[in-house]
Design an enzyme around this catalytic site. Structure first.
Site, PDB file in Angstrom:
ATOM      1  N   SER A 139       0.828  -1.201   0.000  1.00  0.00           N
ATOM      2  CA  SER A 139       0.000   0.000   0.000  1.00  0.00           C
ATOM      3  C   SER A 139       0.863   1.251   0.000  1.00  0.00           C
ATOM      4  CB  SER A 139      -0.892   0.010   1.245  1.00  0.00           C
ATOM      5  OG  SER A 139      -1.539   1.252   1.403  1.00  0.00           O
ATOM      6  N   TYR A 152      -1.501   0.412  10.362  1.00  0.00           N
ATOM      7  CA  TYR A 152      -1.518  -0.045   8.975  1.00  0.00           C
ATOM      8  C   TYR A 152      -0.311   0.497   8.217  1.00  0.00           C
ATOM      9  CZ  TYR A 152      -3.451  -1.392   4.447  1.00  0.00           C
ATOM     10  OH  TYR A 152      -3.649  -1.970   3.218  1.00  0.00           O
TER      11      TYR A 152
END
Length: 266
Positions: A139, A152
């Site tokens: 990501s 995250y």
């Protein structure tokens, strides 16, 4: 002997789309996730293309589960040509000072420990055969300040470094690694985003687009990008051309402040 791919998080969303796309390309599939029921649904789709599908309900953060998956898959197929580390977790974003430490660490374990254990389990067999692919689903959040989503972002930054380290160690071995950012995809994980209602429809990418990118990376045409972070919107042929002109770009990571039109990753 048919090629074999193992996909984690294969019970739904991006993982299911990748499994189906690889089945279309002639791969037999080992499908891994925590829930057996949804895995069987993915297996049925794979088998619909005439390919074999093995399901393994497992928690990839547990070393014993991963070792059991490895033994089962190698017993059934004899080898694994492709590992796609797709399983991921993102808890509800909140300020770090208010985060439950166990929940914060669960994100790290799922997104970093899990892929590390899977790589460690399957890499020796790939090295022995001098061939294989490992694709870590990553990501853009790992390359910038992620605010209230710190766990995250930290997990994905760690995954980038894992891909870097392993890619450097195995360079020239026949094993190829990539980080792939699939863009912002409507999944169970992204359904809890606080900005969900504010995002335009154009911000979203279908899971099938990520699956197609995986198929491209497995074609062999882009092996010179070994170790690279690739975004869904990247033109892989353009990247090859840029690297041919300047080898220093080989390990270039995503920008710290990506352009808005490319800022699609969950």
């Amino acid at each position: 002997m048919p090629d074999v791919a193992l996909v984690t998080g294969a019970s739904r969303g991006i993982g299911r789309a990748i499994a189906v796309r690889l089945a279309k390309s002639g791969y037999d599939l080992a499908l891994v996730a925590r829930s057996e029921g949804p895995l069987r649904e993915t297996a049925a789709l794979v088998e619909g293309f005439g390919r074999r599908a093995l399901t393994a309900a497992a928690d990839i953060t547990r070393r014993g589960d991963v070792e059991a998956v490895r033994a089962t898959v190698l017993d059934a197929f004899g080898h694994v040509d492709v590992l796609v580390n797709n399983a991921g977790y993102a808890s509800r974003p909140q300020p770090f000072a208010e985060w439950d430490p166990d929940d914060w660490w669960q994100v790290i374990e799922t997104n970093l420990r899990g892929p590390a254990l899977m790589c460690r389990a399957l890499l020796p067999e790939m090295l022995a055969r001098r061939g294989g692919y490992i694709i870590n689903i990553n990501s853009l959040q790992g390359s910038r300040v992620s605010g209230a989503g710190s766990a995250y972002g930290v997990s994905k930054a760690g995954l980038m470094r894992l891909t870097d380290a392993v890619a450097d160690e195995v360079r020239g071995s026949g094993v190829t690694l990539f980080d792939l950012s699939p863009g912002l995809v409507r999944t169970e994980m992204t359904s809890g985003r606080p900005d969900l209602d504010a995002l335009p429809e154009s911000a979203w990418s279908p899971p099938e687009a990520a699956a197609e990118k995986v198929a491209q990376l497995l074609s062999g045409r882009y092996d010179a990008l070994h170790g690279r972070f690739v975004h869904l919107t990247d033109d892989l042929d353009d990247l090859l051309g840029r690297i041919a002109g300047d080898a220093r770009l080989l390990r270039m990571q995503p920008p710290a402040d990506p352009a808005p039109e490319n800022d699609k990753t969950a």
